[in-house]
Design a protein around this motif. Structure first.
Motif, mmCIF file in Angstrom:
data_model
loop_
_atom_site.group_PDB
_atom_site.id
_atom_site.type_symbol
_atom_site.label_atom_id
_atom_site.label_comp_id
_atom_site.label_asym_id
_atom_site.label_seq_id
_atom_site.Cartn_x
_atom_site.Cartn_y
_atom_site.Cartn_z
ATOM 1 N N GLY A 22 0.785 -1.220 0.000
ATOM 2 C CA GLY A 22 0.000 0.000 0.000
ATOM 3 C C GLY A 22 0.821 1.277 0.000
ATOM 4 O O GLY A 22 2.057 1.261 -0.022
ATOM 5 N N ILE A 23 0.114 2.419 0.041
ATOM 6 C CA ILE A 23 0.754 3.734 0.069
ATOM 7 C C ILE A 23 1.126 4.051 1.514
ATOM 8 O O ILE A 23 0.271 4.385 2.337
ATOM 9 N N ASP A 38 4.451 17.064 -20.721
ATOM 10 C CA ASP A 38 3.867 16.470 -19.526
ATOM 11 C C ASP A 38 4.667 16.935 -18.323
ATOM 12 O O ASP A 38 5.843 16.620 -18.194
ATOM 13 N N GLY A 39 4.046 17.696 -17.432
ATOM 14 C CA GLY A 39 4.748 18.214 -16.266
ATOM 15 C C GLY A 39 4.567 17.388 -15.023
ATOM 16 O O GLY A 39 5.084 17.736 -13.963
ATOM 17 N N THR A 40 3.835 16.278 -15.096
ATOM 18 C CA THR A 40 3.531 15.484 -13.908
ATOM 19 C C THR A 40 4.647 14.478 -13.627
ATOM 20 O O THR A 40 5.500 14.224 -14.477
ATOM 21 N N PRO A 41 4.652 13.877 -12.434
ATOM 22 C CA PRO A 41 5.627 12.812 -12.157
ATOM 23 C C PRO A 41 5.409 11.564 -13.000
ATOM 24 O O PRO A 41 6.279 10.703 -13.069
ATOM 25 N N GLY A 42 4.233 11.418 -13.618
ATOM 26 C CA GLY A 42 3.966 10.288 -14.503
ATOM 27 C C GLY A 42 3.297 9.130 -13.804
ATOM 28 O O GLY A 42 3.243 9.045 -12.574
ATOM 29 N N THR A 43 2.783 8.207 -14.609
ATOM 30 C CA THR A 43 2.091 7.031 -14.072
ATOM 31 C C THR A 43 2.815 5.725 -14.377
ATOM 32 O O THR A 43 2.279 4.651 -14.143
ATOM 33 N N GLY A 44 4.030 5.796 -14.903
ATOM 34 C CA GLY A 44 4.811 4.595 -15.130
ATOM 35 C C GLY A 44 5.407 4.073 -13.833
ATOM 36 O O GLY A 44 5.191 4.628 -12.746
ATOM 37 N N GLY A 45 6.181 3.018 -13.954
ATOM 38 C CA GLY A 45 6.794 2.428 -12.773
ATOM 39 C C GLY A 45 7.877 3.293 -12.167
ATOM 40 O O GLY A 45 8.176 3.185 -10.976
ATOM 41 N N THR A 46 8.480 4.167 -12.979
ATOM 42 C CA THR A 46 9.531 5.061 -12.509
ATOM 43 C C THR A 46 9.084 6.501 -12.746
ATOM 44 O O THR A 46 8.807 6.879 -13.884
ATOM 45 N N PRO A 47 9.017 7.321 -11.716
ATOM 46 C CA PRO A 47 8.536 8.692 -11.898
ATOM 47 C C PRO A 47 9.602 9.594 -12.502
ATOM 48 O O PRO A 47 10.793 9.241 -12.549
ATOM 49 N N ALA A 48 9.176 10.773 -12.951
ATOM 50 C CA ALA A 48 10.124 11.797 -13.359
ATOM 51 C C ALA A 48 11.018 12.160 -12.168
ATOM 52 O O ALA A 48 10.600 12.089 -11.011
ATOM 53 N N SER A 49 12.253 12.560 -12.456
ATOM 54 C CA SER A 49 13.228 12.845 -11.394
ATOM 55 C C SER A 49 13.035 14.256 -10.860
ATOM 56 O O SER A 49 13.924 15.116 -10.959
ATOM 57 N N THR A 50 11.858 14.503 -10.280
ATOM 58 C CA THR A 50 11.521 15.848 -9.822
ATOM 59 C C THR A 50 11.218 15.906 -8.332
ATOM 60 O O THR A 50 10.743 16.940 -7.846
ATOM 61 N N GLU A 51 11.487 14.830 -7.596
ATOM 62 C CA GLU A 51 11.213 14.863 -6.167
ATOM 63 C C GLU A 51 12.162 15.835 -5.478
ATOM 64 O O GLU A 51 13.320 15.982 -5.853
ATOM 65 N N THR A 93 3.460 12.868 -4.223
ATOM 66 C CA THR A 93 3.677 11.550 -4.815
ATOM 67 C C THR A 93 3.453 10.458 -3.781
ATOM 68 O O THR A 93 3.684 10.652 -2.590
ATOM 69 N N PHE A 94 2.968 9.312 -4.256
ATOM 70 C CA PHE A 94 2.585 8.195 -3.399
ATOM 71 C C PHE A 94 3.647 7.093 -3.485
ATOM 72 O O PHE A 94 4.028 6.686 -4.593
ATOM 73 N N TRP A 95 4.065 6.598 -2.325
ATOM 74 C CA TRP A 95 5.180 5.657 -2.275
ATOM 75 C C TRP A 95 4.895 4.507 -1.302
ATOM 76 O O TRP A 95 4.225 4.686 -0.290
ATOM 77 N N ASN A 96 5.513 3.373 -1.630
ATOM 78 C CA ASN A 96 5.510 2.236 -0.731
ATOM 79 C C ASN A 96 6.787 2.181 0.098
ATOM 80 O O ASN A 96 6.895 1.384 1.019
ATOM 81 N N SER A 97 7.757 3.041 -0.226
ATOM 82 C CA SER A 97 9.044 3.031 0.471
ATOM 83 C C SER A 97 9.390 4.431 0.960
ATOM 84 O O SER A 97 8.939 5.432 0.404
ATOM 85 N N ALA A 98 10.230 4.486 2.008
ATOM 86 C CA ALA A 98 10.618 5.761 2.592
ATOM 87 C C ALA A 98 11.638 6.494 1.741
ATOM 88 O O ALA A 98 11.857 7.686 1.940
ATOM 89 N N THR A 102 13.643 5.542 -6.524
ATOM 90 C CA THR A 102 12.382 5.520 -7.267
ATOM 91 C C THR A 102 11.610 4.224 -7.091
ATOM 92 O O THR A 102 10.552 4.067 -7.701
ATOM 93 N N SER A 103 12.098 3.303 -6.265
ATOM 94 C CA SER A 103 11.364 2.064 -6.066
ATOM 95 C C SER A 103 10.143 2.316 -5.195
ATOM 96 O O SER A 103 10.145 3.182 -4.310
ATOM 97 N N GLY A 104 9.081 1.576 -5.473
ATOM 98 C CA GLY A 104 7.870 1.692 -4.676
ATOM 99 C C GLY A 104 6.981 2.855 -5.056
ATOM 100 O O GLY A 104 6.096 3.227 -4.288
ATOM 101 N N TYR A 105 7.164 3.395 -6.262
ATOM 102 C CA TYR A 105 6.340 4.528 -6.700
ATOM 103 C C TYR A 105 4.949 4.042 -7.096
ATOM 104 O O TYR A 105 4.800 3.073 -7.837
ATOM 105 N N LEU A 106 3.902 4.765 -6.623
ATOM 106 C CA LEU A 106 2.522 4.323 -6.849
ATOM 107 C C LEU A 106 1.614 5.390 -7.471
ATOM 108 O O LEU A 106 0.439 5.115 -7.708
#
Length: 224
Positions: A22-23, A38-51, A93-98, A102-106
């Motif tokens: 979960g998130i 596209d200015g968003t972090p995206g919906t793929g498995g790896t987000p844009a590097s904008t955190e 952004t929603f994450w499964n990891s601290a 970029t792992s755990g991006y949701l």
């Protein structure tokens, strides 16, 4: 295939922090890309590097707790505070990891994105307006456009681009790639409809904090 609220609630509760996949954490990402990209972090498995990164105190993702889903929606049960360095921030952004990494991006949501709704376009293409009854937007607002139900957006509009609202009326508005600029030329109907959501960026000239109130992050499944 519409679901009733009972099914929507089950699906949303599957994203709870108590679920292993979960998130569990929320992050903050910058808004840097100019439309029509596209200015968003995206919906793929790896987000844009904008955190966000760095700062003193240092930026870090924050653990989130969720209330039980009800009426097809689920929201955070406590406030979150993020230390951020100078910058312009537009997304949670929603994450499964601290993190970091970029792992755990949701997924993601726009900051301050409470104004949202569906729109259609004029099939005659006699103007470049999109129509949405009592949409609640004003000239100068920033808005993100999405396709819906696997349809394509009208030609000329880019999914995920953060546009400026121009020529707004009570039930229609146009979008521009610059504040107060010319409206984007819509040249074909495409799927004829879409979804919009307002974003209000948080801008810092120096180190600062972003606070997200309890119940301000809403996971909304009422459209499925």
């Amino acid at each position: 295939m519409p679901f009733n609220d009972a099914a929507r609630n089950v699906a949303l509760d599957g994203l709870d922090e108590s679920i292993s996949a979960g998130i569990k954490y929320i992050g903050v990402n910058t808004l840097t890309t100019a439309p029509p990209s596209d200015g968003t972090p995206g919906t793929g498995g790896t987000p844009a590097s904008t955190e966000a990164t760095g700062g003193s105190p240092a930026y870090a993702r924050q653990a989130v707790t969720w209330g039980a889903a009800a009426s097809g929606q689920k929201s955070n049960s406590g406030a979150l505070t993020f230390d951020v360095p100078s910058g312009t921030y537009g997304f949670l952004t929603f994450w499964n990891s601290a993190g970091p990494g970029t792992s755990g991006y949701l997924g993601w949501a726009p900051l301050n994105g409470t104004v949202k709704g569906f729109f259609s376009v004029d099939t005659t293409l006699s103007n470049d307006a999109v129509f949405s009854v009592a949409h609640g937007l004003s000239d100068g607002d920033r808005v993100i456009l999405f396709n819906v139900f696997a349809e394509t957006l009208p030609t000329g509009l880019t999914e995920g681009a953060v546009y400026y609202v121009v020529s707004s009326t009570t039930n229609s508005f146009k979008v521009s790639t610059s504040s107060g600029g010319s409206a984007v030329d819509i040249t074909a109907v495409g799927g004829g409809e879409g979804y919009f959501q307002k974003v209000i960026p948080e801008v810092f000239g120096a180190q600062g904090q972003i606070t997200v109130a309890a119940s301000a992050i809403v996971l909304d499944a009422t459209g499925i």
